[in-house]
Design an enzyme around this catalytic site. Sequence first.
Site, short mmCIF file in Angstrom:
data_model
loop_
_atom_site.label_atom_id
_atom_site.label_comp_id
_atom_site.label_asym_id
_atom_site.label_seq_id
_atom_site.Cartn_x
_atom_site.Cartn_y
_atom_site.Cartn_z
N GLU A 149 0.84 -1.21 0.00
CA GLU A 149 0.00 0.00 0.00
C GLU A 149 0.87 1.25 0.00
O GLU A 149 2.02 1.23 0.46
CB GLU A 149 -0.89 0.01 1.25
CG GLU A 149 -2.34 -0.37 0.99
CD GLU A 149 -3.12 0.66 0.19
OE1 GLU A 149 -2.53 1.46 -0.57
OE2 GLU A 149 -4.35 0.69 0.34
N ASP A 150 0.32 2.33 -0.50
CA ASP A 150 1.02 3.60 -0.45
C ASP A 150 0.91 4.21 0.95
O ASP A 150 1.88 4.65 1.53
CB ASP A 150 0.50 4.58 -1.52
CG ASP A 150 -1.03 4.71 -1.53
OD1 ASP A 150 -1.72 4.02 -0.75
OD2 ASP A 150 -1.55 5.51 -2.34
N ASP A 191 -4.30 5.29 6.17
CA ASP A 191 -4.81 6.54 6.73
C ASP A 191 -5.83 6.18 7.81
O ASP A 191 -5.46 5.95 8.96
CB ASP A 191 -5.40 7.35 5.57
CG ASP A 191 -5.88 8.73 5.95
OD1 ASP A 191 -5.37 9.29 6.93
OD2 ASP A 191 -6.77 9.27 5.27
N PHE A 209 -2.06 16.01 4.35
CA PHE A 209 -2.30 15.37 3.06
C PHE A 209 -1.02 15.43 2.22
O PHE A 209 -0.48 16.51 1.99
CB PHE A 209 -3.46 16.04 2.32
CG PHE A 209 -3.96 15.19 1.20
CD1 PHE A 209 -4.87 14.16 1.44
CD2 PHE A 209 -3.50 15.39 -0.09
CE1 PHE A 209 -5.31 13.35 0.40
CE2 PHE A 209 -3.95 14.58 -1.14
CZ PHE A 209 -4.85 13.56 -0.89
N ARG A 227 1.37 12.18 -9.00
CA ARG A 227 1.84 10.81 -8.76
C ARG A 227 3.30 10.63 -9.21
O ARG A 227 4.01 9.77 -8.71
CB ARG A 227 0.98 9.80 -9.54
CG ARG A 227 -0.43 9.67 -9.02
CD ARG A 227 -1.08 8.41 -9.61
NE ARG A 227 -2.53 8.42 -9.51
CZ ARG A 227 -3.23 8.02 -8.44
NH1 ARG A 227 -2.60 7.58 -7.37
NH2 ARG A 227 -4.54 8.06 -8.44
P1 IMP Z 1 -7.82 4.71 4.29
O1 IMP Z 1 -8.89 3.74 3.90
O2 IMP Z 1 -8.37 5.92 4.98
O3 IMP Z 1 -6.68 4.07 5.08
O4 IMP Z 1 -7.26 5.33 2.96
C1 IMP Z 1 -6.30 4.78 2.22
C2 IMP Z 1 -6.25 5.44 0.85
O5 IMP Z 1 -6.62 6.82 0.85
C3 IMP Z 1 -4.82 5.40 0.38
O6 IMP Z 1 -4.52 4.19 -0.26
C4 IMP Z 1 -4.75 6.61 -0.53
O7 IMP Z 1 -5.17 6.24 -1.82
C5 IMP Z 1 -5.73 7.59 0.07
N1 IMP Z 1 -5.03 8.56 0.92
C6 IMP Z 1 -5.07 8.67 2.26
N2 IMP Z 1 -4.31 9.67 2.72
C7 IMP Z 1 -3.75 10.23 1.63
C8 IMP Z 1 -2.82 11.34 1.44
O8 IMP Z 1 -2.34 12.01 2.36
N3 IMP Z 1 -2.49 11.59 0.15
C9 IMP Z 1 -2.95 10.89 -0.91
N4 IMP Z 1 -3.80 9.85 -0.79
C10 IMP Z 1 -4.20 9.53 0.47
MG MG Z 2 -4.28 3.78 -2.26
#
Ligand code: IMP
Ligand code: MG
Length: 174
Positions: free
Chosen positions: A97-98, A101, A150, A163
């Site tokens: 995963e990137d 969050d 962010f 990206r």
């Molecule tokens: P989660 O379900 O809230 O953990 O969100 C995960 C996804 O939200 C990541 O895989 C990203 O695609 C996107 N995301 C969350 N935070 C950021 C950020 O700071 N920048 C860019 N994408 C984010």
């Molecule tokens: Mg993602």
Amino acid sequence: MAERIVTMIDAAAIAARVQELGKEITRDYQDKPLVLIVVLKGSFVFASDLARAVDLPLRIDFLGVRSYGEGTESSGVVQITHDLSKPIAGEDVLIVEDIVDTGLTIAHLMDLLRTRNPRSVKVCSLLHKPARARVEVKVDYLGFTIEDKFVVGYGLDFAERYRNLPYIGLVERE
Ligand code: IMP
Ligand code: MG
């Protein structure tokens, strides 16, 4: 409104951390075959560097996901836009995963992949924002913990832009 990107983690720091993660993964799986599951789109840059830092018999597959949510907040309801090309039953799987969050996306993906009976499922994420956690997620291999800001670059986007930045940066409005 103009945007400015301020470097948070530069390319050299990312590269050094990716090498360390690759060594950890190589050591932990000890010559066993591993399936890297690259979560599209955000992980494609990280995964391509990580894969080359791992010295194991690797198979690489892609999972396209879209998270339904309001604005920048994920809802945890994840739509699969591109499924894996092969079954993972009996295999050791590492989700790449990137960023974790709220944790909702990765929690959903873990549940989904476990229904396919892999031997093991672990998570490797470049970034983690623990301040925003809504569910508890164990990130087995973590690049960097960051504060609740962010970020973009190195695969991560803001409305599909940035990206291709070779570093992780903060979006600032000026
Ligand atoms: P989660 O379900 O809230 O953990 O969100 C995960 C996804 O939200 C990541 O895989 C990203 O695609 C996107 N995301 C969350 N935070 C950021 C950020 O700071 N920048 C860019 N994408 C984010
Ligand atoms: Mg993602």
